[in-house]
Design an enzyme around this catalytic site. Structure first.
Site: not given
Length: 282
Positions: A65, A139
């Protein structure tokens, strides 16, 4: 079910070359532990130059990201849902631009906003691609370390570094404190997610070298720094070496997967698009 056993079965079906960061198979790429450099054959830094994809194989564009304020501050994000900052949104646009000419048929991401927003930027330039959000690609859960600053003399830096040392010594089932995950747990859900996408063949098909997943040949997955490190290490057959993988914001990693599930890491931590974004197109 023993997570370690699930992971072992998942890794056993992959035919993997030795070494974590292999030299690229084509002249367009030079891959190193500290990053990757690309030279396009036509000299255009705004285009992604990649080796030709072999017949019957699939290509995974695994991306990180864009930047967040917590990235800048050096705070651990983990499962905490922190949005992109203005620079992160610009990075996402640059990532989308470098992937614009790639025939992506599926854009997947984690369910966390920073990855999902980055993937949305990519998907906007691929209107025909399917868009999928899956928490399997979230994550790593950093437990009680989330929100902590681990730079310099942080009191919890030593604790985190001790965990890293355990993982690098092969004790990858050790979890992070306060309800966090272990690398094995992250790898297991990451591989399961790829199989559910069809990017990796089912275990039975991979073991027999038969069966083609119902999945586009070019797949983009936008996820996270530690997640990507663990997934790349798992695809190379040794989760304990995850910390050797560099991952900048909006890094592009390219993995080719053949019909039997054998994986070749073509490139790691490509960041040319961030440099190209500062240059006007030719």
């Amino acid at each position: 079910v023993c997570v370690a056993a699930v992971l072992a079965r998942s890794l056993a079906v992959l035919t993997l070359p030795q070494g974590l960061l292999p030299r690229a198979r084509a002249a367009e790429f030079t891959t190193t532990a500290g990053g990757a450099r690309r030279s396009s054959g036509d000299g255009d830094p705004h285009r992604l130059a990649v080796p030709e994809l072999a017949p019957g194989s699939r290509r995974l564009y695994l991306c990180r990201h864009g930047e967040t304020d917590w990235n800048v501050a050096g705070r651990v994000q983990g499962m905490t849902d922190i949005p992109l900052n203005p620079n992160g949104r610009s990075q996402a646009a640059a990532l989308a631009a470098i992937l614009a000419d790639v025939p992506i048929g599926l854009v997947a991401s984690s369910a966390l906003g920073r990855a999902s927003s980055t993937a949305d930027a990519v998907a906007a330039l691929h209107p025909g691609a399917r868009r999928l959000v899956d928490a399997s690609f979230n994550e790593m859960n950093f437990g009680s370390l989330e929100g902590e600053e681990l730079r310099g003399g942080s009191p919890r830096r030593e604790e985190y570094e001790a965990r890293l040392a355990e993982w690098e010594a092969g004790r990858t089932s050790v979890r992070l404190p306060g309800g966090g995950e272990s690398p094995e747990e992250v790898a297991a859900r990451a591989l399961k997610g790829l199989r559910e996408l069809g990017a990796l063949p089912p275990l039975a098909a991979a073991a027999g070298g038969a069966g083609v997943p119902s999945c586009p040949r070019h797949v983009c997955l936008v996820a996270h720094g530690r997640f990507n490190k663990i997934l790349l290490a798992a695809l190379r057959g040794d989760v304990s070496r995850a910390s050797q993988v560099a991952q900048g914001n909006t890094a592009v990693n390219i993995v080719d997967i053949d019909e039997g599930g054998a994986c070749t890491v073509v490139a790691v931590n490509l960041l040319d698009h961030l440099r190209a974004a500062a240059q006007p197109p030719a």
